[in-house]
Design an enzyme around this catalytic site. Structure first.
Site, short mmCIF file in Angstrom:
data_model
loop_
_atom_site.label_atom_id
_atom_site.label_comp_id
_atom_site.label_asym_id
_atom_site.label_seq_id
_atom_site.Cartn_x
_atom_site.Cartn_y
_atom_site.Cartn_z
N CYS A 2 0.87 -1.18 0.00
CA CYS A 2 0.00 0.00 0.00
C CYS A 2 0.90 1.22 0.00
O CYS A 2 1.59 1.50 0.99
CB CYS A 2 -0.90 0.01 1.24
N GLU A 114 -3.43 0.98 -6.70
CA GLU A 114 -2.35 0.07 -7.06
C GLU A 114 -2.15 0.15 -8.56
O GLU A 114 -3.10 0.38 -9.31
CB GLU A 114 -2.69 -1.36 -6.62
#
Length: 271
Positions: A2, A114
């Protein structure tokens, strides 16, 4: 992993969701649609209120710096590299194990970003025709619109170069715990592109479902075996993912338009 996420909920909303008892209005953060490492972020934690007569933990909403600095660090310089802690080793690594034992928090988010390198781009890279492949960002968020409660840890670090009364004498920092990405189909998948979270990236933030919030935040829960059980991935099929503009790749860009769903990957970034 993350490395970027969005957090736009107001403190009042988070207070209702997490049953928060204390938060300081002067610590209110503006909605942030491009949260990057070293930024100030919201964290939910259970901790006694400083200088209060009652020693019992209180559910609080605090602002912490993203990028954990262990208490024993000589300098805070490594914090930007410690934005994620792996669930598989968090109870063992010296940088995280003390925080894992008693300083756990929840980092509320709308979802996380992402990046996926398109097949065509990867082929060019392999052939040596392009050194830096263009990547397509995806936004991953709960399919039902609920808060994305990321498991986190927090730490205190004392800057010994400053006097006790200095407002920056103490740093409070945090990290996001990650786990293996799901291989099961997404609850809602894009029209073209990845069909699972693993197709996007092999790691994902560990999302805590509401039934685990109280135990995760409880500082009295310190037995490692009990805590490890809380690191189990959430049920499969709760997430959706969709392509968003490559504008999010520049941390200077920030606004709700970054969350706008595209009909498909941008040109040159086909999955």
């Amino acid at each position: 992993m993350c490395g970027r996420y969005a957090s736009s909920r107001r403190p009042e909303d988070l207070a209702g969701i997490f049953e928060i008892e204390k938060w300081e209005p002067e610590e209110t953060l503006a909605p942030d649609f491009n949260v990057a490492p070293t930024k100030e972020v919201y964290a939910v934690l259970d901790r006694p209120v400083k200088d209060a007569a009652d020693p019992n933990p209180v559910r609080q909403l605090r602002t912490l710096k993203w990028g954990l600095v262990p208490s024993w660090s000589k300098t805070p310089e490594g914090g930007a590299r410690m934005i994620n802690a792996r669930a598989e080793t968090v109870s063992e690594k010296p940088s995280y194990r003390r925080a894992f034992s008693s300083r756990r928090c929840i980092l509320p988010a709308d979802g996380y970003y992402e990046w996926v390198t398109g097949v065509g781009e990867r082929d060019l890279e392999v052939e040596g025709k392009k050194k830096r492949p263009r990547k397509q960002p995806y936004f991953v968020t709960p399919a039902d619109g609920s808060v994305f409660a990321m498991a986190g840890l927090y730490e205190f670090w004392r800057d010994r170069t400053l006097p006790d009364e200095h407002p920056l004498a103490w740093w409070v920092t945090c990290t996001v715990i990650t786990t293996e990405a799901e291989t099961a189909p997404l609850a809602v998948a894009p029209g073209e592109g990845p069909r699972s979270l693993f197709d996007i990236h092999p790691r994902m933030p560990l999302m805590l479902t509401p039934d685990r919030w109280d135990a995760w935040l409880d500082p009295a829960l310190t037995e490692v075996d009990d805590l490890k059980s809380l690191l189990a991935p959430p049920p499969e099929g709760l997430m959706r993912a969709y392509p968003v503009s490559t504008s999010v790749s520049n941390v200077r860009n920030n606004g709700p338009e970054l969350l706008k769903e595209l009909e498909g990957p941008e040109e040159g970034t086909l999955f």
